[in-house]
Design an enzyme around this catalytic site. Sequence first.
Site, PDB file in Angstrom:
ATOM      1  CB  CYS A 132      51.511  38.211  45.622  1.00 20.95           C
ATOM      2  SG  CYS A 132      50.554  38.079  44.107  1.00 20.95           S
ATOM      3  CE  LYS A 163      47.026  42.629  41.288  1.00 20.14           C
ATOM      4  NZ  LYS A 163      48.419  42.155  41.193  1.00 20.14           N
ATOM      5  CE  LYS A 219      46.372  44.204  37.723  1.00 18.30           C
ATOM      6  NZ  LYS A 219      47.598  43.536  38.059  1.00 18.30           N
TER       7      LYS A 219
END
Length: 326
Positions: free
Chosen positions: A131, A196, A249
């Site tokens: 990412c 997350k 998440k």
Amino acid sequence: MSYPNMRLRRLRKSPVIRDFVAETMLTPNDFVWPLFICDQPNARIPIESMPGVFQLSIDNALIEIGKAMELGVRSVILFGVPEEKDQEGTMAWADHGIIQRAIRQIKSHFGDDLLVIADTCLCEYMSHGHCGIVMDGQVLNDPSVELIARTAVSQANAGADIVAPSDMMDGRVMIIRDCLDDAGFDNTPIMAYSAKYASSFYAPFRDAALSAPSFGDRRSYQMDPRNAREALEEVAHDMEEGADIIMVKPAMAYQDIIRSVREVIDIPLAAYSVSGEYSMIKAAAQNGWIDEKNVTLETLTGIKRAGADMILTYHAVEAAKWLGEA
Ligand code: PBG
């Protein structure tokens, strides 16, 4: 008062009285439907590990979104499956990138009736699948944030209603906010994937988005599943930096996090019920081991009851249909 004077079963006597006292209401307006947009003409490519989910070309996405809207779904989050990847995620912020083109077409088709959220991340566009920028085997923070912010601006420029950074780099919300404001998008909200976790429940998504890291894992940037207090710290920083909506998440195995974040924030809270959660229900249902409709609605209700205002879920369209039948 206690038994025999008090009888809690009185309020469970009939469907109408159960509806009357129900505390949690699930509606299609709660759902955000994730879509994988690919750059091939007229494509509808099934994802083996996610039955019922497809990589869609933009034209097919327009058709599917139209059907979803008829069932009451009013927001989507878009993930790109680009043809080209490189070491800088160039196609993540290119003005002619797949997501930028998809946003333009979807917005010009549905206008203000549909909320288009852009997932803001580089992993789908990176040849190594991380990412951020990789150097000497490390995922760098600050140079990555620059590119993520550039991606967010290009998405806003294409017409995205909300940008949703999912990278977990430090400081990204602050830099994205600054860059959006500088570019004149001071009214574009940021939905931050704040808590997350580095989760094995993302595996089917990585098949769908072709974004699995080619080496290592994401544990140096996504959160450790053992940590709960740290989630509150992440949330506090993102709010301080200007997040408009907070996200937790995954959802199912993290309902304690959803609940504790809900208790400390007053801005909207989203929960992402991720690919692996979807695939588990689908697989068990296909085996005839569970009732798909009831388990799906029970799961989504649980996430809402835990404190989520909105739920990102691959079940969005089916669940909307079931809620409409009820
Ligand atoms: C991209 C991203 C991922 C998911 C959403 N955005 C994958 C990852 O972090 O590896 C996962 C969604 C899902 O599993 O449904 N960073």
